[in-house]
Design a protein around this motif. Sequence first.
Motif, PDB file in Angstrom:
ATOM      1  N   PHE A  82       5.715  13.534   3.400  1.00 43.16           N
ATOM      2  CA  PHE A  82       5.252  13.381   2.022  1.00 43.16           C
ATOM      3  C   PHE A  82       3.912  12.650   1.997  1.00 43.16           C
ATOM      4  O   PHE A  82       2.959  13.091   1.341  1.00 43.16           O
ATOM      5  CB  PHE A  82       6.297  12.613   1.195  1.00 43.16           C
ATOM      6  CG  PHE A  82       5.850  12.291  -0.198  1.00 43.16           C
ATOM      7  CD1 PHE A  82       5.915  13.233  -1.202  1.00 43.16           C
ATOM      8  CD2 PHE A  82       5.355  11.023  -0.504  1.00 43.16           C
ATOM      9  CE1 PHE A  82       5.493  12.930  -2.489  1.00 43.16           C
ATOM     10  CE2 PHE A  82       4.940  10.712  -1.785  1.00 43.16           C
ATOM     11  CZ  PHE A  82       5.007  11.664  -2.785  1.00 43.16           C
ATOM     12  N   LEU A  83       3.822  11.543   2.728  1.00 44.39           N
ATOM     13  CA  LEU A  83       2.592  10.749   2.735  1.00 44.39           C
ATOM     14  C   LEU A  83       1.432  11.504   3.368  1.00 44.39           C
ATOM     15  O   LEU A  83       0.286  11.365   2.937  1.00 44.39           O
ATOM     16  CB  LEU A  83       2.825   9.426   3.468  1.00 44.39           C
ATOM     17  CG  LEU A  83       3.744   8.435   2.747  1.00 44.39           C
ATOM     18  CD1 LEU A  83       4.139   7.299   3.682  1.00 44.39           C
ATOM     19  CD2 LEU A  83       3.083   7.896   1.494  1.00 44.39           C
ATOM     20  N   CYS A  88       0.826  -1.219   0.000  1.00 40.37           N
ATOM     21  CA  CYS A  88       0.000   0.000   0.000  1.00 40.37           C
ATOM     22  C   CYS A  88       0.856   1.262   0.000  1.00 40.37           C
ATOM     23  O   CYS A  88       0.550   2.224  -0.707  1.00 40.37           O
ATOM     24  CB  CYS A  88      -0.930   0.002   1.208  1.00 40.37           C
ATOM     25  SG  CYS A  88      -2.145  -1.314   1.203  1.00 40.37           S
ATOM     26  N   THR A  89       1.918   1.276   0.792  1.00 42.75           N
ATOM     27  CA  THR A  89       2.743   2.479   0.848  1.00 42.75           C
ATOM     28  C   THR A  89       3.478   2.708  -0.465  1.00 42.75           C
ATOM     29  O   THR A  89       3.683   3.846  -0.876  1.00 42.75           O
ATOM     30  CB  THR A  89       3.718   2.461   2.044  1.00 42.75           C
ATOM     31  OG1 THR A  89       4.235   3.777   2.231  1.00 42.75           O
ATOM     32  CG2 THR A  89       4.870   1.517   1.853  1.00 42.75           C
ATOM     33  N   SER A  90       3.827   1.629  -1.151  1.00 42.30           N
ATOM     34  CA  SER A  90       4.455   1.782  -2.469  1.00 42.30           C
ATOM     35  C   SER A  90       3.478   2.413  -3.443  1.00 42.30           C
ATOM     36  O   SER A  90       3.851   3.307  -4.215  1.00 42.30           O
ATOM     37  CB  SER A  90       4.931   0.424  -2.995  1.00 42.30           C
ATOM     38  OG  SER A  90       5.944  -0.085  -2.174  1.00 42.30           O
ATOM     39  N   VAL A  91       2.241   1.950  -3.408  1.00 46.19           N
ATOM     40  CA  VAL A  91       1.217   2.551  -4.267  1.00 46.19           C
ATOM     41  C   VAL A  91       1.054   4.024  -3.915  1.00 46.19           C
ATOM     42  O   VAL A  91       0.991   4.890  -4.798  1.00 46.19           O
ATOM     43  CB  VAL A  91      -0.126   1.795  -4.128  1.00 46.19           C
ATOM     44  CG1 VAL A  91      -1.253   2.545  -4.821  1.00 46.19           C
ATOM     45  CG2 VAL A  91      -0.005   0.378  -4.670  1.00 46.19           C
ATOM     46  N   ALA A  92       1.015   4.341  -2.624  1.00 48.34           N
ATOM     47  CA  ALA A  92       0.843   5.731  -2.191  1.00 48.34           C
ATOM     48  C   ALA A  92       2.000   6.604  -2.657  1.00 48.34           C
ATOM     49  O   ALA A  92       1.794   7.702  -3.185  1.00 48.34           O
ATOM     50  CB  ALA A  92       0.704   5.801  -0.677  1.00 48.34           C
ATOM     51  N   LYS A  93       3.203   6.136  -2.461  1.00 45.78           N
ATOM     52  CA  LYS A  93       4.385   6.941  -2.792  1.00 45.78           C
ATOM     53  C   LYS A  93       4.529   7.170  -4.287  1.00 45.78           C
ATOM     54  O   LYS A  93       4.865   8.262  -4.719  1.00 45.78           O
ATOM     55  CB  LYS A  93       5.653   6.275  -2.256  1.00 45.78           C
ATOM     56  CG  LYS A  93       5.818   6.393  -0.765  1.00 45.78           C
ATOM     57  CD  LYS A  93       7.075   5.673  -0.306  1.00 45.78           C
ATOM     58  CE  LYS A  93       7.252   5.778   1.196  1.00 45.78           C
ATOM     59  NZ  LYS A  93       8.429   5.006   1.663  1.00 45.78           N
ATOM     60  N   ALA A 144      -3.810   8.371  -3.930  1.00 50.43           N
ATOM     61  CA  ALA A 144      -2.580   8.133  -3.161  1.00 50.43           C
ATOM     62  C   ALA A 144      -2.857   8.231  -1.658  1.00 50.43           C
ATOM     63  O   ALA A 144      -2.318   7.447  -0.878  1.00 50.43           O
ATOM     64  CB  ALA A 144      -1.499   9.119  -3.578  1.00 50.43           C
ATOM     65  N   LYS A 145      -3.689   9.169  -1.248  1.00 48.34           N
ATOM     66  CA  LYS A 145      -4.029   9.295   0.175  1.00 48.34           C
ATOM     67  C   LYS A 145      -4.801   8.070   0.655  1.00 48.34           C
ATOM     68  O   LYS A 145      -4.590   7.586   1.765  1.00 48.34           O
ATOM     69  CB  LYS A 145      -4.830  10.568   0.444  1.00 48.34           C
ATOM     70  CG  LYS A 145      -5.123  10.761   1.923  1.00 48.34           C
ATOM     71  CD  LYS A 145      -5.656  12.137   2.194  1.00 48.34           C
ATOM     72  CE  LYS A 145      -5.860  12.377   3.662  1.00 48.34           C
ATOM     73  NZ  LYS A 145      -4.628  12.524   4.408  1.00 48.34           N
ATOM     74  N   ARG A 146      -5.693   7.558  -0.193  1.00 52.51           N
ATOM     75  CA  ARG A 146      -6.426   6.347   0.186  1.00 52.51           C
ATOM     76  C   ARG A 146      -5.482   5.156   0.315  1.00 52.51           C
ATOM     77  O   ARG A 146      -5.635   4.321   1.214  1.00 52.51           O
ATOM     78  CB  ARG A 146      -7.544   6.066  -0.821  1.00 52.51           C
ATOM     79  CG  ARG A 146      -8.673   7.087  -0.752  1.00 52.51           C
ATOM     80  CD  ARG A 146      -9.897   6.663  -1.539  1.00 52.51           C
ATOM     81  NE  ARG A 146      -9.658   6.365  -2.933  1.00 52.51           N
ATOM     82  CZ  ARG A 146      -9.629   7.268  -3.913  1.00 52.51           C
ATOM     83  NH1 ARG A 146      -9.828   8.550  -3.630  1.00 52.51           N
ATOM     84  NH2 ARG A 146      -9.429   6.900  -5.155  1.00 52.51           N
ATOM     85  N   ALA A 147      -4.476   5.080  -0.554  1.00 53.59           N
ATOM     86  CA  ALA A 147      -3.480   4.007  -0.444  1.00 53.59           C
ATOM     87  C   ALA A 147      -2.715   4.136   0.872  1.00 53.59           C
ATOM     88  O   ALA A 147      -2.441   3.137   1.546  1.00 53.59           O
ATOM     89  CB  ALA A 147      -2.522   4.046  -1.636  1.00 53.59           C
ATOM     90  N   HIS A 148      -2.395   5.360   1.246  1.00 49.79           N
ATOM     91  CA  HIS A 148      -1.706   5.590   2.523  1.00 49.79           C
ATOM     92  C   HIS A 148      -2.609   5.197   3.698  1.00 49.79           C
ATOM     93  O   HIS A 148      -2.159   4.560   4.653  1.00 49.79           O
ATOM     94  CB  HIS A 148      -1.279   7.055   2.633  1.00 49.79           C
ATOM     95  CG  HIS A 148      -0.655   7.417   3.933  1.00 49.79           C
ATOM     96  ND1 HIS A 148       0.418   6.751   4.467  1.00 49.79           N
ATOM     97  CD2 HIS A 148      -0.971   8.382   4.836  1.00 49.79           C
ATOM     98  CE1 HIS A 148       0.750   7.287   5.633  1.00 49.79           C
ATOM     99  NE2 HIS A 148      -0.086   8.282   5.876  1.00 49.79           N
ATOM    100  N   SER A 149      -3.876   5.529   3.623  1.00 46.48           N
ATOM    101  CA  SER A 149      -4.818   5.164   4.689  1.00 46.48           C
ATOM    102  C   SER A 149      -4.965   3.644   4.781  1.00 46.48           C
ATOM    103  O   SER A 149      -5.048   3.091   5.883  1.00 46.48           O
ATOM    104  CB  SER A 149      -6.176   5.811   4.443  1.00 46.48           C
ATOM    105  OG  SER A 149      -6.069   7.218   4.520  1.00 46.48           O
TER     106      SER A 149
END
Length: 128
Positions: free
Chosen positions: A40-41, A18-23, A48-53
């Motif tokens: 950054f995140l 997920c964090t890779s997708v977000a970044k 990208a924010k949803r991937a971080h969440s």
Amino acid sequence: MTVAFWCVLIAIFLPYLCTSVAKFSGGRFGLRENHDPRAFLDNLEGFAKRAHSAQLNSFEVTPAFAAAVIISYISENAELVTIDVLAVLFITSRLLYIICYLADWAVLRSLVWFVGMALIASFFFVSI
């Protein structure tokens, strides 16, 4: 090693997916951003924010899943095949959860989250 234990390993690495997708979907993530990746995140928006969440939620639920697998295994009251099936179902629910989060399907995401939590509780009930 059991299927359930492999599922714990998968659960440990899902947040990093997920964090890779977000970044890498949230704009330019390079060496400068790598000095403070959390800042950054925190400033991402949309997909990208949803991937971080989804990453944060994955980090939150993984310890409960790992504990449930280990407790059910050491209780010796649950069938190994039952533990393995529950673990695979949990990983499937987490993958669906991440997909729902990325697609912004909030209601379905919440339902899938409840299924995942029910699966965690199931490890304890099959161990009685």
